[in-house]
Design a protein around this motif. Structure first.
Motif, PDB file in Angstrom:
ATOM      1  N   ARG A 122     -14.745 -55.749  35.494  1.00 13.04           N
ATOM      2  CA  ARG A 122     -15.653 -55.003  36.372  1.00 13.04           C
ATOM      3  C   ARG A 122     -17.092 -55.382  36.063  1.00 13.04           C
ATOM      4  NH1 ARG A 122     -15.285 -50.003  39.233  1.00 13.04           N
ATOM      5  NH2 ARG A 122     -17.224 -48.836  39.291  1.00 13.04           N
ATOM      6  N   ILE A 123     -17.878 -55.570  37.113  1.00 14.44           N
ATOM      7  CA  ILE A 123     -19.309 -55.805  36.966  1.00 14.44           C
ATOM      8  C   ILE A 123     -20.024 -54.809  37.873  1.00 14.44           C
ATOM      9  CG2 ILE A 123     -19.327 -57.592  38.767  1.00 14.44           C
ATOM     10  CD1 ILE A 123     -21.558 -58.967  37.131  1.00 14.44           C
ATOM     11  N   GLY A 124     -21.124 -54.247  37.377  1.00 15.92           N
ATOM     12  CA  GLY A 124     -21.780 -53.210  38.156  1.00 15.92           C
ATOM     13  C   GLY A 124     -23.282 -53.222  38.026  1.00 15.92           C
ATOM     14  N   ALA A 164     -20.596 -51.823  42.398  1.00 18.78           N
ATOM     15  CA  ALA A 164     -19.657 -52.425  41.457  1.00 18.78           C
ATOM     16  C   ALA A 164     -18.668 -53.321  42.182  1.00 18.78           C
ATOM     17  CB  ALA A 164     -18.914 -51.353  40.673  1.00 18.78           C
ATOM     18  N   TYR A 165     -18.189 -54.317  41.450  1.00 18.59           N
ATOM     19  CA  TYR A 165     -17.096 -55.168  41.910  1.00 18.59           C
ATOM     20  C   TYR A 165     -16.038 -55.189  40.818  1.00 18.59           C
ATOM     21  CZ  TYR A 165     -14.349 -59.348  42.822  1.00 18.59           C
ATOM     22  OH  TYR A 165     -13.310 -60.216  43.019  1.00 18.59           O
ATOM     23  N   THR A 166     -14.795 -54.932  41.193  1.00 16.20           N
ATOM     24  CA  THR A 166     -13.688 -54.887  40.250  1.00 16.20           C
ATOM     25  C   THR A 166     -12.603 -55.849  40.699  1.00 16.20           C
ATOM     26  OG1 THR A 166     -14.140 -52.541  39.869  1.00 16.20           O
ATOM     27  CG2 THR A 166     -12.020 -53.384  39.094  1.00 16.20           C
ATOM     28  N   LYS A 167     -12.083 -56.612  39.761  1.00 17.66           N
ATOM     29  CA  LYS A 167     -10.951 -57.495  40.036  1.00 17.66           C
ATOM     30  C   LYS A 167      -9.908 -57.247  38.966  1.00 17.66           C
ATOM     31  CE  LYS A 167      -9.572 -62.158  41.289  1.00 17.66           C
ATOM     32  NZ  LYS A 167      -9.294 -61.881  42.688  1.00 17.66           N
ATOM     33  N   ILE A 187     -11.944 -54.827  44.487  1.00 22.52           N
ATOM     34  CA  ILE A 187     -12.543 -53.575  44.956  1.00 22.52           C
ATOM     35  C   ILE A 187     -14.070 -53.706  44.948  1.00 22.52           C
ATOM     36  CG2 ILE A 187     -12.784 -51.092  44.602  1.00 22.52           C
ATOM     37  CD1 ILE A 187     -10.162 -51.186  43.018  1.00 22.52           C
ATOM     38  N   LEU A 188     -14.705 -53.379  46.069  1.00 22.34           N
ATOM     39  CA  LEU A 188     -16.163 -53.248  46.149  1.00 22.34           C
ATOM     40  C   LEU A 188     -16.488 -51.763  46.228  1.00 22.34           C
ATOM     41  CD1 LEU A 188     -16.992 -56.030  48.773  1.00 22.34           C
ATOM     42  CD2 LEU A 188     -17.396 -56.117  46.297  1.00 22.34           C
ATOM     43  N   SER A 189     -17.375 -51.290  45.365  1.00 21.51           N
ATOM     44  CA  SER A 189     -17.682 -49.864  45.277  1.00 21.51           C
ATOM     45  C   SER A 189     -19.171 -49.605  45.512  1.00 21.51           C
ATOM     46  CB  SER A 189     -17.296 -49.308  43.901  1.00 21.51           C
ATOM     47  OG  SER A 189     -15.954 -49.578  43.603  1.00 21.51           O
ATOM     48  N   PHE A 190     -19.444 -48.477  46.171  1.00 15.68           N
ATOM     49  CA  PHE A 190     -20.815 -48.069  46.471  1.00 15.68           C
ATOM     50  C   PHE A 190     -20.925 -46.563  46.294  1.00 15.68           C
ATOM     51  CE2 PHE A 190     -23.477 -45.968  49.634  1.00 15.68           C
ATOM     52  CZ  PHE A 190     -24.720 -46.536  49.398  1.00 15.68           C
ATOM     53  N   LYS A 191     -22.001 -46.112  45.642  1.00 15.39           N
ATOM     54  CA  LYS A 191     -22.271 -44.678  45.533  1.00 15.39           C
ATOM     55  C   LYS A 191     -23.773 -44.459  45.564  1.00 15.39           C
ATOM     56  CE  LYS A 191     -21.610 -40.531  42.743  1.00 15.39           C
ATOM     57  NZ  LYS A 191     -21.161 -39.967  41.446  1.00 15.39           N
ATOM     58  N   TYR A 192     -24.200 -43.476  46.349  1.00 16.54           N
ATOM     59  CA  TYR A 192     -25.615 -43.121  46.399  1.00 16.54           C
ATOM     60  C   TYR A 192     -25.743 -41.606  46.289  1.00 16.54           C
ATOM     61  CZ  TYR A 192     -30.500 -42.935  47.723  1.00 16.54           C
ATOM     62  OH  TYR A 192     -31.854 -42.719  47.715  1.00 16.54           O
TER      63      TYR A 192
END
Length: 194
Positions: free
Chosen positions: A5-7, A18-21, A47-52
């Motif tokens: 995971r990189i975020g 974040a991007y998770t593989k 997985i591409l993740s976004f939170k605001y």
């Protein structure tokens, strides 16, 4: 299983990307031509993740893809018989996404709205999805929920789901030939968090 995971988190802490593989190994039993086989099949996911976060509101969204062995997940009939052995290693690309809005009413209550979409056969070059009932080809879901916090450890969650499609109606508990396209579900859960 392996997961990387990189975020990114903004300096103010209100934006999260974040991007998770990962690779998960699915182990189970396949019945092909009357012969039971023990199998272990890797599932690769992205997985591409976004939170605001903004004061009392949050928006959360994720998009994901899963590369799976179709012969482990598609069934020919309600008897739970897998695809024939002549179709091993047929791969499909499943994809989905959700977006959720959260309202923090106060320190004890949170309400949320979520829309989810899942397509188990986003890429299906061999038309394997034709072997399943139409209701299992994709699923759309609208969820309304309320969470109640009791102190630091207890959480009571209540949700109502309005669902179009039946992909997640598992074959071990449902007759695949008797699925309904539109259905709803009410859930409540009491949990203790350490």
């Amino acid at each position: 299983s392996e997961v990387a995971r990189i975020g990114y988190h903004s300096p103010k802490g209100n934006l999260h990307l974040a991007y998770t593989k990962g690779i998960l190994r699915h182990e189970g039993t396949r019945i092909a031509n009357g012969v039971r086989q023990e199998i272990s099949e890797p599932q690769v996911f992205d997985i591409l993740s976004f939170k605001y976060d903004f004061e009392h509101w949050s928006i959360i969204s994720e998009y994901y893809q899963i590369d799976i062995d179709a012969s482990m997940h598609l069934y020919t009939d309600a008897s739970n018989t897998m695809l024939p052995q002549s179709m091993p290693n047929q791969r499909i690309l499943a994809e989905g996404w959700y977006t959720q809005f959260v309202w923090r009413i106060n320190n004890n209550y949170e309400a949320f709205l979520r829309y989810e979409y899942f397509n188990p056969v986003a890429t299906d070059e061999n038309n394997l999805s034709a072997l399943q009932p139409q209701e299992r080809h994709q699923q759309n879901e609208f969820v309304i929920g309320l969470e109640r916090f009791f102190g630091e450890h207890w959480l009571l969650k209540t949700e109502i789901h309005f669902i179009d499609g039946a992909f997640f109606a598992h074959w071990s508990e449902n007759d695949l030939n008797d699925l309904e396209q539109n259905w709803s579900m009410f859930l409540t859960q009491l949990s203790y968090r350490f």
